[in-house]
Scaffold this active site. Structure first.
Site, PDB file in Angstrom:
ATOM      1  N   GLY A   1      -8.422 -38.044 -25.355  1.00  7.56           N
ATOM      2  CA  GLY A   1      -8.542 -39.392 -24.814  1.00  7.56           C
ATOM      3  C   GLY A   1      -9.186 -39.349 -23.458  1.00  7.56           C
TER       4      GLY A   1
ATOM      5  CD  GLN B   1      -9.054 -39.484 -17.565  1.00 11.10           C
ATOM      6  OE1 GLN B   1      -9.016 -40.026 -18.661  1.00 11.10           O
ATOM      7  NE2 GLN B   1      -8.717 -38.206 -17.384  1.00 11.10           N
TER       8      GLN B   1
ATOM      9  CB  CYS C   1      -4.419 -35.315 -17.674  1.00 14.07           C
ATOM     10  SG  CYS C   1      -5.484 -36.635 -17.081  1.00 14.07           S
ATOM     11  CG  LEU C   2      -9.992 -34.183 -20.504  1.00 17.54           C
ATOM     12  CD1 LEU C   2     -11.116 -34.996 -21.132  1.00 17.54           C
ATOM     13  CD2 LEU C   2     -10.176 -32.707 -20.797  1.00 17.54           C
TER      14      LEU C   2
ATOM     15  CG  HIS D   1      -2.231 -39.510 -21.052  1.00 16.80           C
ATOM     16  ND1 HIS D   1      -1.652 -38.324 -20.663  1.00 16.80           N
ATOM     17  CD2 HIS D   1      -3.437 -39.556 -20.414  1.00 16.80           C
ATOM     18  CE1 HIS D   1      -2.465 -37.699 -19.808  1.00 16.80           C
ATOM     19  NE2 HIS D   1      -3.557 -38.424 -19.649  1.00 16.80           N
ATOM     20  CD  GLU D   2      -6.457 -41.148 -22.217  1.00 17.91           C
ATOM     21  OE1 GLU D   2      -7.001 -41.422 -21.135  1.00 17.91           O
ATOM     22  OE2 GLU D   2      -6.144 -39.990 -22.523  1.00 17.91           O
TER      23      GLU D   2
ATOM     24  CG  HIS E   1      -5.755 -42.118 -17.004  1.00 13.20           C
ATOM     25  ND1 HIS E   1      -5.741 -41.347 -15.869  1.00 13.20           N
ATOM     26  CD2 HIS E   1      -5.624 -41.251 -18.038  1.00 13.20           C
ATOM     27  CE1 HIS E   1      -5.604 -40.064 -16.206  1.00 13.20           C
ATOM     28  NE2 HIS E   1      -5.526 -39.981 -17.522  1.00 13.20           N
TER      29      HIS E   1
END
Ligand code: NI
Length: 156
Positions: free
Chosen positions: A46, A51, A88-89, A130-131, A134
């Site tokens: 995701g 981000q 997480c990226l 999670h997304e 953000h």
């Protein structure tokens, strides 16, 4: 399509509240394409627009069952609770345990500007939560129950 640079923890953009998309235009579609490419290239499941430095309420998700593109997503219902491992990226090299709903339903609009609804369980529910976090400047580490970064199975 182009890959975009992913901001990492410590960048204040990741802590800001993203604004809704007023109109799905050509720029939105380019952003969606770039976000998907960036997510796949980095082997994520995701990615949220902040981000890549864009404070708009847009996320892409693919937990292995195809690509979901969600514009202005909102959780309309959730049930249960489950603790699972997340990464997480934007926080490379770390993993942590987080409690999330076991099942969530989200409403959003797609790239055609059409209202859609998506229900996810398990990893998809985790990815949705999670997304969406953000978009409100929240990182999983804010909710982390346990840091498992250095657990044996995660050491590479
Ligand atoms: Ni993330």
């Amino acid at each position: 399509m182009a890959t975009r640079r992913i901001l990492t923890d410590g960048d204040e953009t990741l802590r800001k509240i993203s604004r809704p998309v007023a109109e799905v235009d050509k720029r939105t579609k380019i952003l969606l394409d770039d976000m998907a490419e960036t997510m796949y290239k980095n082997e994520g499941v995701g990615l949220a627009a902040p981000q890549v430095g864009v404070l708009r309420r847009i996320v892409v998700i693919d937990v292995g069952e195809g690509l979901y593109e969600l514009i202005n997503p909102e959780i309309v219902s959730s049930e249960g609770a489950k603790i699972g491992e997340e990464g997480c990226l934007s926080i490379p090299g770390r993993r942590g345990m987080v409690e999330r709903p076991a099942k969530v339903t989200v409403k959003a609009i797609n790239r055609k500007g059409k209202a859609i609804q998506l229900t996810g369980e398990g990893l998809l529910a985790v990815a949705i939560c999670h997304e969406l976090d953000h978009l409100d400047g929240i990182l999983y580490t804010d909710k982390m129950i346990e840091d498992v970064t250095n657990k044996e199975e995660n050491v590479k």
